[in-house]
Design an enzyme around this catalytic site. Sequence first.
Site, mmCIF file in Angstrom:
data_model
loop_
_atom_site.group_PDB
_atom_site.id
_atom_site.type_symbol
_atom_site.label_atom_id
_atom_site.label_comp_id
_atom_site.label_asym_id
_atom_site.label_seq_id
_atom_site.Cartn_x
_atom_site.Cartn_y
_atom_site.Cartn_z
ATOM 1 N N ASP A 3 0.819 -1.207 0.000
ATOM 2 C CA ASP A 3 0.000 0.000 0.000
ATOM 3 C C ASP A 3 0.860 1.267 0.000
ATOM 4 O OD1 ASP A 3 -2.205 -1.582 0.021
ATOM 5 O OD2 ASP A 3 -2.789 -1.184 2.091
ATOM 6 N N ASN B 110 -4.327 8.812 2.002
ATOM 7 C CA ASN B 110 -4.783 8.210 3.255
ATOM 8 C C ASN B 110 -5.210 9.263 4.274
ATOM 9 O OD1 ASN B 110 -4.786 5.505 2.751
ATOM 10 N ND2 ASN B 110 -3.024 5.006 4.017
ATOM 11 N N SER C 175 -7.117 2.855 13.867
ATOM 12 C CA SER C 175 -6.400 2.601 15.115
ATOM 13 C C SER C 175 -6.790 3.594 16.202
ATOM 14 C CB SER C 175 -4.882 2.676 14.873
ATOM 15 O OG SER C 175 -4.464 1.690 13.971
ATOM 16 N N ALA D 246 -6.659 2.722 8.066
ATOM 17 C CA ALA D 246 -5.259 2.897 8.460
ATOM 18 C C ALA D 246 -5.198 3.560 9.837
ATOM 19 C CB ALA D 246 -4.527 3.711 7.393
#
Length: 366
Positions: A125, A208, A254, A250
Site C-alpha cells: 500500500d 490516506n 487505530s 489505516a
Amino acid sequence: MVSFRLEWISEGNKSTQYQQDVVTFESGNISTPTCKNKQIILVWDSPPQCVCILTKPNCKRVHDLCKEMILWLHSVSLSIYVEPRVRREMLADDLSMAFLHTWDSDEELCFLHNKIDLIVTLGGDGTVLWAASLFRGPVPPVVSFAMGSLGFMTPFQSESYRECLLSVMKGPAYITIRHRLHCRIIRHSSSSKSRKKQAGEEVYIVLNEVAIDRGMSSFLTNLECYCDNIFVTNVQGDGLILSTPSGSTAYSLSAGGSMVHPQVAAMLFTPICPHSLSFRPLILPEHVTLRVQVPEKSRGDAWVSFDGRERLQLGCGDALVCHLSSWPVPTACTLESTNAFLEGVKEGLYWNMRKLQVGKDIGLNV
C-alpha cells in the site's frame, strides 16, 4: 398541491451546470430517485499505448519482476516510463534497456499524466501512496500488484501479472474511485526563523490521511477546528487525524474511527487520545473545508505529516486547510468495488473472524 424539487447546486453558482434532481415532492409524497448501480468500470476508447511502472525500492524480488515485466511490455509494443532511479538500475543491469522513458524535473512530472495511459505499482500500500503522491492533478488508472506487507489497495497477484494486465488493457475492468485530500499550510506572519526555512508552495495531496500531533512536547495538543469558517471545537489531546475513506482502515481506524467504503465522498475527523470522553469521531460531507489552527497562545507547537511523510512543524498561529481534491485516484480491482472492499476488510483485518458457537445436537438418542 404544489410540487417542488430539491437540487444540489454549487456554492455561489446558480447555473444549471452542477445541478441534479435528488428529491421530488409530488402529490404529497417525498421520494428520492430509484437507486441505481453505481459501480464504475473502465472502458478504453482505444488500446493503451504507454505504461508507467512504479516500484518498492531496495527489494530484489520487485526489481527482478519489474525487469521481466518491462521486457514483456516492450515486446508487445508499449512505451514504458519508470522512475529515474529504476531506469539507472535497469541500465546498470542491461544497456539494451535504453528504450525506457523517465522524467528529469518536477515540471516534467507535472505533465506526466498527459503521456501515460496506465500506472502499474509493484509493492504494498505504501507504493500506491507514493504513486498517488507523484500526481497532483489527474491520475491515470492504477493497477497494483501485491508485493509488500500490507495489501488493502493491492488486489492483483504478481504471479499472474500478464493475465491481469491483458485483462485490464482489454477492458472493461472494475474500478474503485479513491478520493484524496488537498492540504495547504498557511503560515502566521510571526513565524519563527526555523519555520521560515520551510519555503516554497506548501500544498500536499494525500490519499490516506493528514495527521497533526504534539511531537516531542509534553503538553497536550491544542487545536482550533473550523468547518467552512464556522468554529467547531478545540482538540485537546495527542492530536487529530483528517482522513479519506481509503485511509479509514489505516491510522484513523487505530484511533477509533469507522471503516468507510473508499467510494464514499467524505472526510473523516478523528481525534487521537482526546482529553474528553465525549469527543467521538465524525464523518463529514464531501463539500466542506476544514481549517485546523494552532492558537496564538498555545503552550507548544504541533507537527503535521502527510501520508506518513513530509513531517513539518506548525507554530502558534499556523493553520492547515483541507478539502476533498478534485482529482481522485482510479484503482483497478478484481471484483466489484463493494465486494472488493469487504473482502479486503475480512482478509486484511480479520474483521469479526471468530469460531462459531457450537449448535445444538439434533441427533436422536438411541
